[in-house]
Design an enzyme around this catalytic site. Structure first.
Site, short mmCIF file in Angstrom:
data_model
loop_
_atom_site.label_atom_id
_atom_site.label_comp_id
_atom_site.label_asym_id
_atom_site.label_seq_id
_atom_site.Cartn_x
_atom_site.Cartn_y
_atom_site.Cartn_z
N SER A 267 -10.32 -0.10 7.04
CA SER A 267 -9.75 -0.01 5.69
C SER A 267 -9.06 -1.27 5.17
CB SER A 267 -8.76 1.14 5.62
OG SER A 267 -9.45 2.33 5.44
N SER B 172 -9.93 2.23 2.83
CA SER B 172 -9.05 3.00 1.97
C SER B 172 -8.05 2.15 1.20
CB SER B 172 -8.29 4.02 2.81
OG SER B 172 -7.43 3.34 3.73
N LYS C 224 0.85 -1.19 0.00
CA LYS C 224 0.00 0.00 0.00
C LYS C 224 0.89 1.24 0.00
CE LYS C 224 -3.90 2.13 2.54
NZ LYS C 224 -4.83 2.04 3.67
N1 GLN Z 1 -13.39 4.50 6.16
C1 GLN Z 1 -12.81 4.99 7.38
C2 GLN Z 1 -12.45 6.44 7.24
O1 GLN Z 1 -12.66 7.01 6.21
C3 GLN Z 1 -11.65 4.15 7.77
C4 GLN Z 1 -10.41 4.48 7.08
C5 GLN Z 1 -9.27 3.61 7.48
O2 GLN Z 1 -9.44 2.59 8.14
N2 GLN Z 1 -8.08 4.06 7.11
O3 GLN Z 1 -11.96 7.04 8.15
#
Ligand code: GLN
Length: 483
Positions: A175, A151, A76
């Site tokens: 995410s 994400s 990532k």
């Molecule tokens: N979808 C969540 C957010 O937008 C989690 C993001 C994540 O786990 N990095 O904060």
């Protein structure tokens, strides 16, 4: 070949059925062939990967093999990689070349794996659909009109489509698990502190945790063994011994008592509920005892998370000021204009929204009303999990409220987007480990089963996941749009 698991590929490499160079080329070719459709990579590190594969092959010839010698992996783009662009999905860092490797990257290198590229992601890991990336959205290999989740959407899509056998992700509120659910693969978020955060670009430091994507629970166990452990560069990393997760997940007895939070099933979509009920039946056939439990405060999880995470992000992201590194605006009069313009130009809308919310929640007049309140809810959620684990070994539920949604569908409705994390955020608030594994299809799109364990109970989670995968074949289903 791309349908093989990591463990199978490792066997092929060790028995010299295939060389690391051949395997690396195979995946690089698939990226070239299919990634135009998916946009799952931001950077492809072909030259370097082939150089390293050659080294791996000579090590194998000498009989020197480490845990992942010769295995390709996608990283990532939130992990700093020395000498390679590390963008975090943002214009702010679109030209940033990291001077050092994150600990996770270092560990994967030490185990002999081959990084084939850096994957697309929501900007600074803020999002649930990979639509906030400066580098464009990622398409779901099961239906190219749908999001892959976020994400870590690029990592999930690349593994689901067989462009990489495994990948890394980070999970602050879901995410890793939510994109794993939406793309039909496994995604493991370890206990907070199990894996070092050093060199992993910070979003919300008390919630962020590195983890992995792969096709099976066993693959995840192998990868977890590679990256876990104490790191003097991250004071929140745990000194607890790292077990051999692969061995433990193969040999542990089946956890007996499994709790299902009644709150997770209330208002659940009917199609999702049906698939989940079938998974429950499967577990009962495996002789697990399923009991109802209550996690009353879990419904407050998203609200608490959307205060705590932005508060921490507003502090973490203050380092991007146009002075030291990252995007710098042109034609500026003075230092304050430099800050303002660089940040206005460098950050996208979602990141700006989070910084504003976070700064507001931390400001003197509102601190008690928002930040302190959110922290109290966080404690409440933790203590409810503690109580639940006095009575059950593991907790399960659906990973996400529904299957992958259409690109664009939720972009103008941040609240609807935030609710994608309704079943995942509570575990981050409590620092608990959890995995998402495929449990079925709804309208030909995959759905994930979430298994949550008590702190440092990764082996128990992986063991249940592995045994579920012995009697089901959802994890073997291939996405229809990429062959
Ligand atoms: N979808 C969540 C957010 O937008 C989690 C993001 C994540 O786990 N990095 O904060």
């Amino acid at each position: 070949m791309h349908e093989k698991t990591l463990i199978e590929l490792r066997e092929d490499i060790r028995s010299k059925k295939i060389s690391s160079t051949e395997l690396t080329k195979f995946y690089l070719d698939r990226i070239k062939k299919y990634d135009d459709k998916l946009n799952s990579f931001i950077t492809i590190t072909e030259e370097r990967a082939l150089e390293r594969a050659k080294i791996a092959d000579s090590e194998i010839a000498k009989g020197k093999v480490k845990k992942l010698t010769g295995i390709p992996i996608a990283q990532k783009d939130i992990f700093c990689t020395k000498g390679i662009k590390t963008t975090c999905g943002s214009k702010m860092l679109s030209n940033f070349i990291s001077p050092y490797d994150a600990t996770v990257i270092e560990k994967f290198n030490e185990e002999g794996s081959i990084m084939i590229g850096k994957t697309n992601m929501d900007e600074f890991a803020m999002g649930s659909s990979n639509e906030t990336s400066y580098f464009g959205n990622v398409h779901n290999p099961w239906n190219l009109e749908c999001v892959p989740g976020g994400s870590s959407g690029g990592s999930a899509a690349s593994v689901a489509a067989g462009l990489a056998p495994c990948a890394t992700g980070t999970d602050t509120g879901g995410s890793i698990r939510q994109p794993a659910s939406l793309t039909g693969i496994c995604g493991l978020k370890p206990t907070y502190g199990r894996v070092s955060r050093y060199g992993m670009i910070a979003f919300a430091s008390s919630l962020d945790q590195a983890g992995i994507f792969a096709k099976t629970a066993e693959d995840c166990a192998l990868l977890l063994s590679c990256i876990s452990g104490y790191d003097s560069k991250d004071s929140t990393s745990s000194k607890k011994d790292v077990p051999d997760y692969l061995e433990e997940c193969r040999n542990l007895n089946l956890p007996k008592k499994i709790g299902v939070p009644i709150e997770f099933l209330k208002d659940l979509d009917k199609g999702v509920a049906k698939v989940f009920q079938e998974a429950l039946r499967e577990l009962e056939n495996m002789n697990c005892e399923i009991v109802d439990i209550s996690l009353k405060s879990s419904k407050l999880g998203v609200s608490a998370y959307q205060v705590v995470a932005p508060a921490e992000c507003s502090s973490n992201l203050s380092r991007y000021d146009g002075v030291r590194f990252g995007h710098r605006a042109n034609n500026i009069k003075d230092i304050s204009e430099l800050y303002k313009k660089s940040r206005s130009e460098g950050f996208g809308n979602e990141v700006k929204r989070r910084i504003l919310v976070g700064t507001y929640a931390l400001s003197a007049g509102y601190y008690d009303a928002y930040y302190l309140k959110a922290q109290k809810i966080r404690s409440l959620i933790s203590s409810e999990f503690n109580t639940a684990f006095n009575n059950v070994d593991l907790i399960i539920g659906p990973t996400a409220p529904d299957v992958a949604f259409k690109i664009g569908e939720k972009m103008n409705d941040p609240i609807a987007m935030y609710l994608s994390d309704v079943y995942t955020v509570s575990t981050n608030l409590a620092g608990l480990p959890a995995i998402s594994i495929p449990m079925g299809l709804k309208n030909d799109l995959p759905l994930g089963l979430q298994i949550i364990g008590n702190h440092f109970q990764e082996s128990q989670i992986l063991s249940l996941a592995r045994q579920f995968q012995e009697v089901t074949d959802w994890h073997k289903k291939q996405p229809s749009e990429i062959k």
